[in-house]
Design an enzyme around this catalytic site. Structure first.
Site, PDB file in Angstrom:
ATOM      1  N   LYS A 128       0.849  -1.197   0.000  1.00  0.00           N
ATOM      2  CA  LYS A 128       0.000   0.000   0.000  1.00  0.00           C
ATOM      3  C   LYS A 128       0.880   1.242   0.000  1.00  0.00           C
ATOM      4  O   LYS A 128       1.875   1.292   0.734  1.00  0.00           O
ATOM      5  CB  LYS A 128      -0.907  -0.024   1.248  1.00  0.00           C
ATOM      6  CG  LYS A 128      -1.934   1.103   1.312  1.00  0.00           C
ATOM      7  CD  LYS A 128      -2.815   1.006   2.563  1.00  0.00           C
ATOM      8  CE  LYS A 128      -3.913   2.052   2.598  1.00  0.00           C
ATOM      9  NZ  LYS A 128      -4.788   1.944   3.791  1.00  0.00           N
ATOM     10  N   SER A 170     -10.018   2.295   2.856  1.00  0.00           N
ATOM     11  CA  SER A 170      -9.070   3.040   2.059  1.00  0.00           C
ATOM     12  C   SER A 170      -8.092   2.175   1.263  1.00  0.00           C
ATOM     13  O   SER A 170      -7.540   2.642   0.276  1.00  0.00           O
ATOM     14  CB  SER A 170      -8.252   3.967   2.958  1.00  0.00           C
ATOM     15  OG  SER A 170      -7.368   3.232   3.788  1.00  0.00           O
ATOM     16  N   SER A 226     -10.400   0.015   7.019  1.00  0.00           N
ATOM     17  CA  SER A 226      -9.756   0.163   5.711  1.00  0.00           C
ATOM     18  C   SER A 226      -9.122  -1.099   5.147  1.00  0.00           C
ATOM     19  O   SER A 226      -8.669  -1.096   4.000  1.00  0.00           O
ATOM     20  CB  SER A 226      -8.686   1.260   5.773  1.00  0.00           C
ATOM     21  OG  SER A 226      -9.291   2.520   5.738  1.00  0.00           O
TER      22      SER A 226
END
Lengths: 98, 488
Positions: free
Chosen positions: B77, B158, B182
Site C-alpha cells: 500500500k 481506504s 480500511s
C-alpha cells in the site's frame, strides 16, 4: 457552526480557504459532522478516565542517544533530498524577518 | 499450469521445489498488472526492482537460502514508506516524496524474500471508504454486477488498490492499513481475506500516519492460510514504534486445525442495525449455522455502546489526523507553493496539496481540539472509547470470538454515497469499534449477493488472539466454499 468559526478553524489549521463558496460549503459539512458526533453528549461518562491508547500501554522512551537510523553517515543529505528548497545543508523558507 | 491460478502457498512450494522460478512468477504478475492497468490499482509500478529481487530470490533458492516468502511477488500500500521508491499516501502533497528509509513491515517482507511489484492506490492519507479520495484517481473493482450493466464498482477503501490487486490477481498478497475498517471493508467488497491484527502487532514505523492510536497495518490475500503466512512475516516487536508490543509472534497458519468444537461464538445483538439488507442478515445467519455445525456454541452477547462507535471515531480520528498532518508545511518535504511570506506559503501549500476529504477531517479535528471544545468533544470521545472497549472485555468473558457481518452492503457504484460525508462514514459501522478497542478483526468472503457481488463475515477476537481468528476463519472459508473469482 457559523462562517466565523470556520474561518477561525481554517486559520488554526493553516488551510487557506478559496473564498465565500468554500466557506459556505465547509460550514455546511462541519455542521453536519458536528451534529452527528453531538450524540455522545447523551452518554454518562462520569468518573470514566479517557482512553488514549487501546492497550493502556505507557509509551516507551528510547535512550537519549543520537543515531543515524538506516540513512548512514550521509543522513543529513538524504533528509534534505525531499526539501522543496535547500541551501548549504539547510532548509530554505520565505523571509520571516522584515 | 497457469501461474496466476496458484495460491501464495502453492507458488511458494513450487518455487522451493524449483518447478518454477521467481523470474517466471514475477514476469507473469507484471504482465497482468499491465493488462489490468485500467483498474488503477497501483500508483507506482516497480518492474525493474521486482525483476532484480526475483533474480536474487532465485539465487537464494538455488543456494538453499530461501526465506519464508522467497520469490513471492507482493504489493505494498502506498502508505508504507519504501526506500528510494516514491511514496505518496495518494496525496498530491506527497506526490514526489522519495523516502530515504523503508517501513518496518515492508522491510520484514523483503527480508523474508518477497518481491515488491509496486505501490498500491488508496484513499488520500487512508481517509475514505471507496478509494474515491485518492489524488491519483479512483480504483475500479475487478468485480462487476451479474446484470450485464458493466457499471464500475468501488473496491472499498481506504486500501482499495491492495484489495483490487489481490482480487484481480495482480499480486499474491498485499499490505494494507486499517484505521476504521480500511482493510476489512475492501476485503469484503473484493471477495478476499483481510486482517487487521491487534493494535501493536505490526509496527507503524514508516507508515504515513493518519490517526496514530487507531492505525494498524495488516494483510490482504485470497485465502485464510496465505493471509496467516503473510501476517506472521509482517508482525513482531519494533523498538522504533513506541506502541509496538514486545510479545512473541505465533505460527498463525498452524492454528488453522479446523477444530472449533466447544468454542463459544458471541453474536452481538447491537449489530442488527436498522435497515440491514436481508441478504446481510441471511449471510450472518448462514455463518452462525456453519460454526454451529462445526461444533461451536453460539452465545448472545451485548455491546451496548456500539451506536456511539462511529461518532467517537469521527472525533478521535480527525483530531489525531489534524495533529499528524500539521507536518505538511512545504518546508522539509512535499508540495510547496511559492509565496513571499511564510504564513502564506504554509496556507497555500496545504490548500493546494490536500484534497477535499482530508481538509474536511483536518478542519473537524482542529475544531474538536480547539480551546473551549477540547473537553466537550475530544475528552468526551476518549471516555466513550473506554466504555466501548469495556463492552468487548465484558463480552469476551462469555465467548471466545464474535461473529458479525463485515459491511452493511456489498460494493456500490463509484460515485454513490458521495453527496453526504456521513453516508460514506456509515460504511464502517461494523468495523470501527475494533480500532477504538485495539482488537483484531478478519473479513472472510462468505457468499454473493443477488447481483453476484461478494459479501464478507467479520470475526472479532480478543487482543493478541489472532490465532483463533485464523482457526475460525479457516472453518468459515471451508464451509462457504467461496470459489468465485473476479479475475480471468
Amino acid at each position: 457552526m457559523d462562517s466565523k468559526t470556520v474561518i477561525k478553524v481554517a486559520n488554526l489549521a493553516r488551510l487557506r480557504l478559496s473564498g465565500e463558496d468554500e466557506i459556505a460549503q465547509r460550514t455546511k459539512e462541519m455542521s453536519g459532522i458536528i451534529s452527528f458526533v453531538e450524540q455522545l453528549q447523551e452518554v454518562d461518562t462520569t468518573g470514566i478516565a479517557p482512553l488514549a491508547n487501546p492497550n493502556d500501554d505507557v509509551q516507551r522512551l528510547r535512550d537519549d542517544k543520537a543515531d543515524n537510523g538506516d540513512t548512514g553517515n550521509s543522513g543529513s543529505v538524504r533528509v534534505l533530498s525531499n526539501a522543496p528548497e535547500s541551501n548549504s545543508g539547510y532548509f530554505v523558507v520565505p523571509k520571516i524577518i522584515e | 499450469m497457469n501461474i496466476a491460478d496458484l495460491t501464495l502457498e502453492e507458488t511458494s512450494t513450487k518455487l522451493k521445489n524449483k518447478e518454477i522460478s521467481s523470474i517466471e512468477v514475477t514476469e507473469e504478475y507484471l504482465g497482468r498488472m499491465e493488462t489490468y492497468r485500467g483498474l488503477n490499482a497501483y500508483i507506482t509500478e516497480t518492474p525493474e526492482l521486482a525483476m532484480e529481487q526475483a533474480k536474487k530470490a532465485d539465487t537464494n533458492i538455488a543456494n538453499g537460502k530461501a526465506g519464508k516468502l522467497e520469490g513471492i511477488p507482493l504489493a505494498i500500500k502506498d502508505l508504507f514508506c519504501t526506500k528510494n521508491v516514491k511514496t505518496t499516501a495518494a496525496s498530491k502533497i506527497l506526490g514526489n516524496f522519495i523516502p530515504p528509509y523503508e517501513s518496518t513491515v515492508s522491510q520484514k517482507l523483503l527480508d523474508a524474500g518477497a518481491v515488491m511489484l509496486g505501490k498500491t492506490n488508496l484513499d488520500e492519507f487512508a481517509m475514505g471508504s471507496a478509494n474515491t479520495t485518492s489524488g491519483f484517481g479512483n480504483v475500479i473493482s475487478p468485480w462487476k454486477k451479474n446484470d450485464g450493466s458493466n457499471q464500475d464498482l468501488t473496491p472499498g477503501g481506504s486500501s482499495g488498490g491492495s484489495a483490487a490487486a489481490v482480487a484481480a490477481k495482480l499480486c499474491l498478497g498485499a499490505t494494507g492499513t486499517d484505521t476504521g475498517g480500511s482493510i476489512r471493508q475492501p476485503a469484503s467488497f473484493c471477495g478476499i481475506v483481510g486482517i487487521k491484527p491487534t493494535y501493536g502487532r505490526c509496527s507503524r514505523w514508516g507508515v504515513v500516519a493518519f490517526a496514530s492510536s487507531l492505525d494498524q497495518a495488516g494483510i490482504f490475500a485470497e485465502n485464510v492460510k496465505d493471509t496467516a503466512i503473510l501476517l506472521e512475516a509482517s508482525s513482531g516487536f519494533d523498538p522504533k514504534d513506541s506502541t509496538s508490543a514486545d510479545i512473541p509472534v505465533p505460527d498463525f497458519a498452524a492454528a488453522m486445525n479446523g477444530d472449533i468444537r466447544g468454542m463459544k461464538i458471541g453474536i452481538p445483538k447491537e449489530y442488527r442495525v436498522d435497515n440491514m439488507p436481508e441478504e446481510i442478515e441471511k449471510l450472518w445467519q448462514q455463518g452462525i449455522d456453519w460454526l454451529k455445525s462445526a461444533g461451536a456454541e453460539i452465545v448472545d452477547v451485548s455491546l451496548p455502546h456500539t451506536k456511539y462507535a462511529l461518532p467517537t471515531y469521527y472525533i478521535i480520528a480527525p483530531a489525531e489526523a489534524s495533529s499528524n498532518l500539521a507536518r505538511y508545511d512545504g518546508v522539509r518535504y512535499g508540495l510547496r507553493t511559492e509565496q513571499d511570506a511564510l504564513l502564506d506559503m504554509y496556507e497555500t501549500s496545504r490548500a493546494a496539496g490536500f484534497g477535499d476529504e482530508v481538509k474536511r477531517r483536518i478542519m473537524v479535528g482542529t475544531y474538536v481540539l480547539s480551546a473551549g471544545y477540547y473537553d466537550a468533544y475530544y475528552i468526551k470521545a476518549q471516555q466513550v472509547r473506554r466504555l466501548i472497549r469495556q463492552d468487548f472485555i465484558d463480552a469476551f468473558k462469555k465467548c471466545d470470538v464474535l461473529l458479525t457481518p463485515a459491511t452493511p452492503s456489498a460494493a456500490f457504484a463509484i460515485g454513490e454515497n458521495e453527496d453526504d460525508p456521513i453516508k460514506m462514514y456509515l460504511n464502517d459501522v461494523f468495523t470501527v469499534s475494533l480500532n477504538l478497542a485495539g482488537l483484531p478483526g478478519m473479513s472472510v468472503p462468505a457468499g454473493l449477493d443477488a447481483n453476484g457481488l461478494p459479501l464478507g463475515l467479520q470475526i472479532i477476537g480478543k487482543a493478541w488472539d489472532e490465532e483463533t481468528l485464523f482457526k475460525v476463519g479457516g472453518v468459515i472459508e471451508q464451509a462457504a466454499g467461496f470459489t468465485s473469482k473476479a479475475y480471468k
